[in-house]
Design a protein around this motif. Structure first.
Motif, short mmCIF file in Angstrom:
data_model
loop_
_atom_site.label_atom_id
_atom_site.label_comp_id
_atom_site.label_asym_id
_atom_site.label_seq_id
_atom_site.Cartn_x
_atom_site.Cartn_y
_atom_site.Cartn_z
N LYS A 143 60.53 79.06 36.29
CA LYS A 143 61.30 79.21 37.53
C LYS A 143 60.79 80.40 38.34
CE LYS A 143 65.99 79.52 39.26
NZ LYS A 143 67.42 79.54 38.91
N ASP A 144 60.53 81.52 37.66
CA ASP A 144 60.05 82.71 38.35
C ASP A 144 58.70 82.47 39.01
OD1 ASP A 144 62.34 84.06 37.55
OD2 ASP A 144 61.34 85.13 35.91
N LEU A 145 57.79 81.83 38.29
CA LEU A 145 56.47 81.53 38.87
C LEU A 145 56.59 80.62 40.08
CD1 LEU A 145 54.45 81.00 35.58
CD2 LEU A 145 54.01 82.77 37.29
N ALA A 150 56.99 69.06 40.71
CA ALA A 150 57.12 67.72 40.14
C ALA A 150 56.05 66.79 40.70
CB ALA A 150 58.52 67.16 40.42
N LYS A 151 55.79 66.87 42.00
CA LYS A 151 54.75 66.04 42.61
C LYS A 151 53.38 66.37 42.01
CE LYS A 151 56.93 65.22 47.07
NZ LYS A 151 56.90 65.54 48.51
N SER A 188 63.07 69.64 36.45
CA SER A 188 64.26 70.49 36.31
C SER A 188 64.60 70.69 34.83
CB SER A 188 65.44 69.88 37.05
OG SER A 188 66.61 70.64 36.84
N LYS A 189 64.48 69.63 34.06
CA LYS A 189 64.77 69.72 32.62
C LYS A 189 63.78 70.61 31.90
CE LYS A 189 67.39 65.48 32.31
NZ LYS A 189 67.57 64.18 31.70
N TYR A 190 62.53 70.67 32.38
CA TYR A 190 61.57 71.62 31.81
C TYR A 190 62.06 73.05 32.03
CZ TYR A 190 57.99 67.88 31.67
OH TYR A 190 57.28 66.74 31.43
N ARG A 227 64.03 69.60 28.07
CA ARG A 227 62.98 68.61 27.83
C ARG A 227 61.72 69.35 27.38
NH1 ARG A 227 61.17 63.76 31.89
NH2 ARG A 227 59.55 62.92 30.55
N ASN A 228 61.11 68.90 26.31
CA ASN A 228 59.88 69.52 25.82
C ASN A 228 58.69 69.12 26.68
OD1 ASN A 228 61.07 70.83 23.61
ND2 ASN A 228 60.90 68.99 22.35
#
Length: 78
Positions: free
Chosen positions: A6-8, A20-21, A31-33, A38-39
């Motif tokens: 998220k920070d990056l 995501a694209k 988002s799950k990552y 989600r792994n």
């Protein structure tokens, strides 16, 4: 680890849909990552490290050094 993703992303003023694209996944999957729900496959980790110009070790929280390792000119380990 997940906060680093998220920070990056935020450091580059991108939203989840942008990443995501790039990964060719839906925004909900990305988002799950970030939420750790989600792994990530090795392929996703590699793409994210390349995208953010960092190492997989940084993404995984193994190191606090953002600078990626120098890539070997010769991929042979022999």
């Amino acid at each position: 680890m997940y906060q680093r993703l998220k920070d990056l992303r935020n450091d580059r003023d991108l939203n989840q849909e942008d990443i995501a694209k790039y990964l060719n996944v839906k925004q909900a999957a990305y988002s799950k990552y970030e939420l750790g729900q989600r792994n990530m496959t090795p392929e996703v980790l590699i793409k994210l490290a390349e995208f953010h110009n960092t190492s997989i070790d940084y993404l995984l929280g193994i190191t606090d050094e953002k600078i990626p390792y120098q890539r070997s000119k010769n991929n042979s380990n022999q």
